[in-house]
Design a protein around this motif. Structure first.
Motif, PDB file in Angstrom:
ATOM      1  N   MET A   1       0.834  -1.201   0.000  1.00  0.00           N
ATOM      2  CA  MET A   1       0.000   0.000   0.000  1.00  0.00           C
ATOM      3  C   MET A   1       0.872   1.255   0.000  1.00  0.00           C
ATOM      4  O   MET A   1       0.656   2.187  -0.785  1.00  0.00           O
ATOM      5  N   TYR A   2       1.902   1.271   0.878  1.00  0.00           N
ATOM      6  CA  TYR A   2       2.786   2.437   0.937  1.00  0.00           C
ATOM      7  C   TYR A   2       3.589   2.598  -0.355  1.00  0.00           C
ATOM      8  O   TYR A   2       3.808   3.721  -0.820  1.00  0.00           O
ATOM      9  N   VAL A   3       4.040   1.478  -0.918  1.00  0.00           N
ATOM     10  CA  VAL A   3       4.775   1.550  -2.176  1.00  0.00           C
ATOM     11  C   VAL A   3       3.894   2.125  -3.284  1.00  0.00           C
ATOM     12  O   VAL A   3       4.335   2.959  -4.093  1.00  0.00           O
ATOM     13  N   SER A   4       2.632   1.705  -3.321  1.00  0.00           N
ATOM     14  CA  SER A   4       1.703   2.213  -4.337  1.00  0.00           C
ATOM     15  C   SER A   4       1.463   3.707  -4.157  1.00  0.00           C
ATOM     16  O   SER A   4       1.421   4.464  -5.139  1.00  0.00           O
ATOM     17  N   ILE A   5       1.302   4.137  -2.894  1.00  0.00           N
ATOM     18  CA  ILE A   5       1.068   5.561  -2.632  1.00  0.00           C
ATOM     19  C   ILE A   5       2.269   6.393  -3.062  1.00  0.00           C
ATOM     20  O   ILE A   5       2.137   7.425  -3.729  1.00  0.00           O
ATOM     21  N   ILE A   6       3.477   5.937  -2.681  1.00  0.00           N
ATOM     22  CA  ILE A   6       4.690   6.667  -3.043  1.00  0.00           C
ATOM     23  C   ILE A   6       4.869   6.697  -4.561  1.00  0.00           C
ATOM     24  O   ILE A   6       5.218   7.726  -5.144  1.00  0.00           O
ATOM     25  N   GLY A   7       4.621   5.557  -5.220  1.00  0.00           N
ATOM     26  CA  GLY A   7       4.734   5.501  -6.671  1.00  0.00           C
ATOM     27  C   GLY A   7       3.766   6.442  -7.352  1.00  0.00           C
ATOM     28  O   GLY A   7       4.119   7.125  -8.319  1.00  0.00           O
ATOM     29  N   LEU A   8       2.526   6.505  -6.840  1.00  0.00           N
ATOM     30  CA  LEU A   8       1.521   7.397  -7.422  1.00  0.00           C
ATOM     31  C   LEU A   8       1.922   8.853  -7.240  1.00  0.00           C
ATOM     32  O   LEU A   8       1.788   9.666  -8.170  1.00  0.00           O
ATOM     33  N   GLN A   9       2.413   9.199  -6.041  1.00  0.00           N
ATOM     34  CA  GLN A   9       2.843  10.575  -5.805  1.00  0.00           C
ATOM     35  C   GLN A   9       4.009  10.953  -6.711  1.00  0.00           C
ATOM     36  O   GLN A   9       4.046  12.061  -7.251  1.00  0.00           O
TER      37      GLN A   9
END
Length: 227
Positions: A172-180
């Motif tokens: 979840m955190y990896v996806s959020i960071i990637g999206l940002q």
């Protein structure tokens, strides 16, 4: 213009996703089987999840649910709970005042047969058996079916996080960071495109201004010579 087209494309991608999520929440016609947790915490409450998904449609039906328990180290199951005709009955003194119905309510055709244990103790460690007994009533005959599910739980003194939970949180955190990061790249790209377009427009304006100025000087020089 290019950035506006990219943003419009993103909206077209996200709209169907949001619609699907919304319909998933609003739709009650689909029965999804959910596995029960297998780790209970000492002194806390614990839900034993048992769902039997049967397509009911317009057919009248009724169901009863029986729960059985085999403690760790024992060889036989003992019935601990029975649910029938929208009423629950505790069948074992070990669970007196500690078992509650947590399944389908206000219906004789039960599909969710979950129960809830209060104040879990180490003696609750073992294997639980959920047994669905269901009858479907047709105009000329009655159809009988049953379903059995086994759940093995372990009682611990303190809750622990499973590997699946940790991996889910990391993803979840990896996806959020990637999206940002992707959004920042898009913003920088669009800013550069807009800045480049502005500079090009400014150069064209300067060129036009210089051309007009030069033409004006030439006209003035020609008038002076004629005089």
């Amino acid at each position: 213009m290019f950035c506006m087209l990219r943003m419009s494309a993103l909206r077209l991608v996200w709209v169907p996703v949001l619609l699907c999520l919304t319909h998933a929440w609003l739709c009650h016609g689909v029965c999804v089987e959910v596995d029960s947790d297998t780790e209970a915490v000492l002194g806390k409450g614990f839900k034993l999840t048992c769902i039997s998904c049967k397509m009911r449609g317009e057919t009248q039906a009724s169901a009863t649910v029986d729960w059985w328990f085999m403690a760790k180290g024992e060889a036989e199951f003992t019935q601990i709970y029975n649910y029938a005709d929208m009423r629950g009955y505790i069948m074992d003194d070990h669970f007196t005042d500690r078992l509650h119905w947590n399944g389908s309510k206000n219906t004789v055709d039960v599909q969710d047969g979950s129960i809830y244990i209060l104040n879990v103790s180490y003696n609750d460690t073992g294997t639980y058996r959920c047994y669905f007994d269901r009858n479907l009533f047709f105009s000329n005959y009655e159809f009988h079916t049953n379903d059995t599910k086994f759940i093995t739980i372990n009682v611990v003194g303190k809750a622990t996080r499973g590997l699946a939970s940790i991996l889910s949180e990391v993803m979840m955190y990896v996806s959020i960071i990637g999206l940002q990061f992707w959004l920042v790249v898009e913003m920088v790209y669009c800013y550069r495109k807009i800045a480049a377009a502005g500079e090009e427009a400014l150069r064209e304006s300067e060129a036009e201004y210089l051309a007009v100025t030069a033409a004006s000087k030439d006209n003035c020089a020609g008038v002076a010579v004629a005089e």
